[in-house]
Design an enzyme around this catalytic site. Structure first.
Site, short mmCIF file in Angstrom:
data_model
loop_
_atom_site.label_atom_id
_atom_site.label_comp_id
_atom_site.label_asym_id
_atom_site.label_seq_id
_atom_site.Cartn_x
_atom_site.Cartn_y
_atom_site.Cartn_z
N ASN A 9 0.87 -1.18 0.00
CA ASN A 9 0.00 0.00 0.00
C ASN A 9 0.91 1.23 0.00
OD1 ASN A 9 -1.82 2.04 0.51
ND2 ASN A 9 -2.23 1.42 2.63
N TRP A 10 0.95 1.90 -1.14
CA TRP A 10 1.87 3.04 -1.26
C TRP A 10 1.32 4.31 -0.62
CZ3 TRP A 10 3.96 2.66 -7.03
CH2 TRP A 10 4.62 1.43 -7.18
N LYS A 11 0.07 4.28 -0.21
CA LYS A 11 -0.58 5.45 0.40
C LYS A 11 -0.40 6.69 -0.48
CE LYS A 11 0.27 3.34 4.84
NZ LYS A 11 0.16 3.47 6.27
N HIS A 97 -9.24 0.64 4.95
CA HIS A 97 -7.97 0.92 5.62
C HIS A 97 -8.23 1.85 6.81
CE1 HIS A 97 -3.94 2.34 6.44
NE2 HIS A 97 -3.51 1.26 5.80
N GLU A 99 -6.75 4.33 7.90
CA GLU A 99 -6.61 5.77 7.62
C GLU A 99 -7.88 6.30 6.95
OE1 GLU A 99 -2.84 5.43 5.60
OE2 GLU A 99 -1.94 4.83 7.50
N GLU A 169 -5.09 -5.43 10.49
CA GLU A 169 -4.10 -4.37 10.71
C GLU A 169 -4.37 -3.68 12.04
OE1 GLU A 169 -2.20 -3.04 6.80
OE2 GLU A 169 -4.03 -1.89 7.03
N GLY A 175 2.49 2.08 10.80
CA GLY A 175 3.39 3.22 10.65
C GLY A 175 4.04 3.66 11.95
N SER A 215 3.70 -2.27 10.34
CA SER A 215 5.15 -2.22 10.52
C SER A 215 5.84 -3.54 10.17
CB SER A 215 5.51 -1.76 11.93
OG SER A 215 5.00 -0.47 12.17
N GLY A 236 2.97 -1.22 4.27
CA GLY A 236 2.94 0.21 4.00
C GLY A 236 4.33 0.74 3.70
N GLY A 237 4.97 1.31 4.71
CA GLY A 237 6.28 1.96 4.55
C GLY A 237 7.31 1.13 3.79
C1 PEP Z 1 -0.60 -0.06 6.08
O1 PEP Z 1 -0.79 1.14 6.03
O2 PEP Z 1 -1.42 -0.84 5.55
C2 PEP Z 1 0.57 -0.54 6.80
C3 PEP Z 1 0.62 -1.79 7.16
O3 PEP Z 1 1.55 0.39 7.03
P1 PEP Z 1 3.01 0.12 7.68
O4 PEP Z 1 3.54 -1.15 7.08
O5 PEP Z 1 3.81 1.32 7.29
O6 PEP Z 1 2.80 -0.01 9.15
#
Ligand code: PEP
Length: 252
Positions: A9-11, A97, A99, A169, A175, A215, A236-237
């Site tokens: 997920n590049w957000k 998600h 967010e 999640e 994050g 994470s 994500g990141g």
């Molecule tokens: C996400 O936003 O779906 C996610 C898992 O982010 P991160 O890996 O950065 O915690």
């Protein structure tokens, strides 16, 4: 056999040129590597979807959108429909998600409609859910997760439900650098699978992929993915770096 899946997920990161570059890097790594059974998905922003579809065309990498509206068209300024996503070759969408829930007011009821719209267009849905820190601290994580799944998905027939990829999640791990321990992930994934089994039976429950997100990185993916009810990750990141993303994909 359940599918192993790693989705990035590049957000709201990467402009068109950067997205194209990253998509190509991921494709190159996958082609060079020996990934056989793992399904790989990348989710850039709307503006980069068409170019990502083109960049991944002759590869096993699939492209997903990060959101969509439940209506087909109309006066919904700033929104994108399932039909529009399909028109650029996108057949997968991330819905729910944390967010989107926290910053854009997406409720279970709205998500149920989005899920229906995506499935009506024969899209695959990556459905996200998870508890916030206060829920976990008070031991309510399973009750919260159960409600999120029931409210947005349990109106579906079993055949439709099979088109859902679940992504657990925990919000406190997204994050933040804080990851659920492999044991915490397994415990929750097993609970989720049992919840599905009670509603849809063994066959459906055993065919649904449940991803972990929060994470996840090259240093912890292997241990998390080794758990029996963890079928991959929503990243994500670490998905913004082709080397890290590939290392995670390679962690099975
Ligand atoms: C996400 O936003 O779906 C996610 C898992 O982010 P991160 O890996 O950065 O915690």
């Amino acid at each position: 056999m359940r599918k192993q899946i790693v989705a990035g997920n590049w957000k709201m990161n990467n402009d068109l040129a950067e997205s194209k570059k990253l998509a190509k890097q991921v494709v190159k790594k996958i082609k060079k590597g020996k990934i056989k059974d793992t399904k790989v998905i990348i989710a850039p922003t709307f503006v980069s979807l068409a170019s990502a579809v083109k960049a991944t065309k002759k590869s096993k990498v699939k492209v997903a959108a990060q959101n969509m509206h439940f209506e087909e068209s109309g006066a919904f300024t700033g929104e994108v429909s399932a039909k529009m996503l399909k028109s650029v070759g996108v057949k997968t969408v991330i819905l729910g998600h944390s967010e989107r829930r926290a910053y854009f007011g997406e409720t279970d009821a709205i998500l149920a409609k989005k899920v229906d719209a995506a499935l009506a267009h024969k899209m695959t849905v990556i459905f996200c859910f998870g508890e916030v820190l206060a829920d976990r601290k008070s031991g309510k994580q399973e009750a919260v997760v159960e409600q999120q799944i029931k409210n947005a998905l349990f109106h579906l027939e079993g055949t439709a439900f099979k088109n859902i990829i679940l992504a657990y999640e925990p919000v406190w791990a997204i994050g933040t650098g804080e990851t659920a321990s492999p044991e915490q992930a397994q415990e929750m994934h097993a609970f989720i699978r049992t919840t599905i089994k009670e509603k849809y039976g063994d066959e459906v429950a055993n065919s649904i992929s449940i991803l972990y997100g929060g994470s996840c990185k090259p240093s912890n993916a292997k241990e998390i993915f080794s758990k029996p009810d963890v079928d991959g990750g929503l990243i994500g990141g670490a998905a913004l770096n082709a080397n890290d993303f590939y290392a995670i994909i390679n962690s099975f």
